[in-house]
Enzyme design. Sequence first.
Site, mmCIF file in Angstrom:
data_model
loop_
_atom_site.group_PDB
_atom_site.id
_atom_site.type_symbol
_atom_site.label_atom_id
_atom_site.label_comp_id
_atom_site.label_asym_id
_atom_site.label_seq_id
_atom_site.Cartn_x
_atom_site.Cartn_y
_atom_site.Cartn_z
ATOM 1 N N ASN A 38 46.481 76.788 59.404
ATOM 2 C CA ASN A 38 45.209 77.202 59.999
ATOM 3 C C ASN A 38 44.949 76.408 61.272
ATOM 4 O O ASN A 38 45.732 76.513 62.212
ATOM 5 C CB ASN A 38 44.044 77.249 59.006
ATOM 6 N N ASP A 39 43.934 75.576 61.369
ATOM 7 C CA ASP A 39 43.539 74.993 62.650
ATOM 8 C C ASP A 39 44.663 74.244 63.366
ATOM 9 O O ASP A 39 45.340 73.406 62.756
ATOM 10 C CB ASP A 39 42.405 73.985 62.438
ATOM 11 N N TRP A 63 45.850 78.490 51.541
ATOM 12 C CA TRP A 63 45.252 77.176 51.723
ATOM 13 C C TRP A 63 45.403 76.357 50.441
ATOM 14 O O TRP A 63 45.249 76.868 49.331
ATOM 15 C CB TRP A 63 43.764 77.325 52.077
ATOM 16 N N PHE A 99 42.075 66.859 56.909
ATOM 17 C CA PHE A 99 41.537 68.010 57.627
ATOM 18 C C PHE A 99 41.743 67.835 59.139
ATOM 19 O O PHE A 99 42.456 66.957 59.589
ATOM 20 C CB PHE A 99 40.072 68.204 57.286
ATOM 21 N N ARG A 168 32.891 66.464 60.211
ATOM 22 C CA ARG A 168 34.335 66.683 60.364
ATOM 23 C C ARG A 168 34.779 66.998 61.798
ATOM 24 O O ARG A 168 33.984 67.119 62.705
ATOM 25 C CB ARG A 168 34.788 67.815 59.439
ATOM 26 N N GLU A 224 32.049 73.874 63.729
ATOM 27 C CA GLU A 224 33.359 73.298 63.459
ATOM 28 C C GLU A 224 34.132 73.119 64.768
ATOM 29 O O GLU A 224 33.796 73.700 65.795
ATOM 30 C CB GLU A 224 34.163 74.193 62.502
#
Length: 376
Positions: A38-39, A63, A99, A168, A224
Amino acid sequence: MNDLTLQKARAYEAEHGAAITPAERPAYHMTPYVGWLNDPNGFSYYKGKYHQFYQYNPYDVRWAPMHWGHAVSSDLLHWEYLPCALAPDSPVDNGPGCFSGSATEMDDGRQLLMYTSVVAEKQPNGEMRDIQTQSIAIGDGLDYEKPACNPVLTQKDLPEGFSRFDFRDPKIWREADGTYSAVTVCLTEDGSGAAALFQSADGFDWHFVTVLERCNNQYGKMWECPDFFPLDGKQVLMLGPMEMLPKGEFHNGHNVIAFIGSYDKATHTFTKENVQLMDGGIDFYATQTTLAPDGRRIMTAWLQTWSDTEDKPQGCKWFGQTICPRELHIKDGRILQTPVRELDAVHGKRTFHENVTVQSETSLEGIKGRVADLTV
């Protein structure tokens, strides 16, 4: 630190990632070596190459506890996979994992990663909740160590009333005087997001400076993946609002927006003058920029959003990819985006047709193969 967790991930990806042929991947969108992406994280230029880390589960195309995958490139188009950089193997990240975060270079030439460490804790009411703090890792572009001082930022460093469950995605950079700055996102008392600025003299000891901008329930809910950078005489705060409602150019769900304005470094005051959507498509999220050696501001992003992550081919060996990186500029108060100029170097012979009616069975001479750059 349990090095076995990292070694297990590296062994798995070395076996299963190497078995995926180039024909099974896109030609110039970066994919995970194997499993889930993902990111994008830690997008940076270090030791002569672009480094692209990414949120990563090597073991499955969904995930799961987050690792950091790692790849490098000389041209932002062709990527070489390096071994997994981070694994959920320390006391502060051994649950949901490591993360999103970012990277910069230290004075001694080492690379400093800053990321959100997440661990599940039982609350007074018996409920298990994920606690988010910020941690660092230091390495040489291949191997990274997490120091004993982690986490370097916790809820205690935030203003009163800010959440420790939603804190985050640190974006780190070096200031002109050599000090370190980072912007994170956090959930405020009104249930919506904010972007907070932190600083450090050495990259290890961090302190809160100010809240750069608040959502005030105007642009989605929680924010985010923030970024904060100068661009063509302006200052840009870019971030990803969650739970946006459609209004004007903003679409439903997860967006990426940019506040364009000015920044007073002496008082750490950001003044927004304009806001815009960064991409009209729904498969675009988690942007991150870096500064190229020639001064260009280059952006990458996740070519996906959370709403459609279950839509994947049966039996696929990898899932998730990043966009072809884009150069950013400002014109007439808005950010313009163009594909990186490195694409020009891989163009083949130009083919031109005009006054053609294109139908389902149309075949155009000179246009064939797996990849084409079309202007219509």
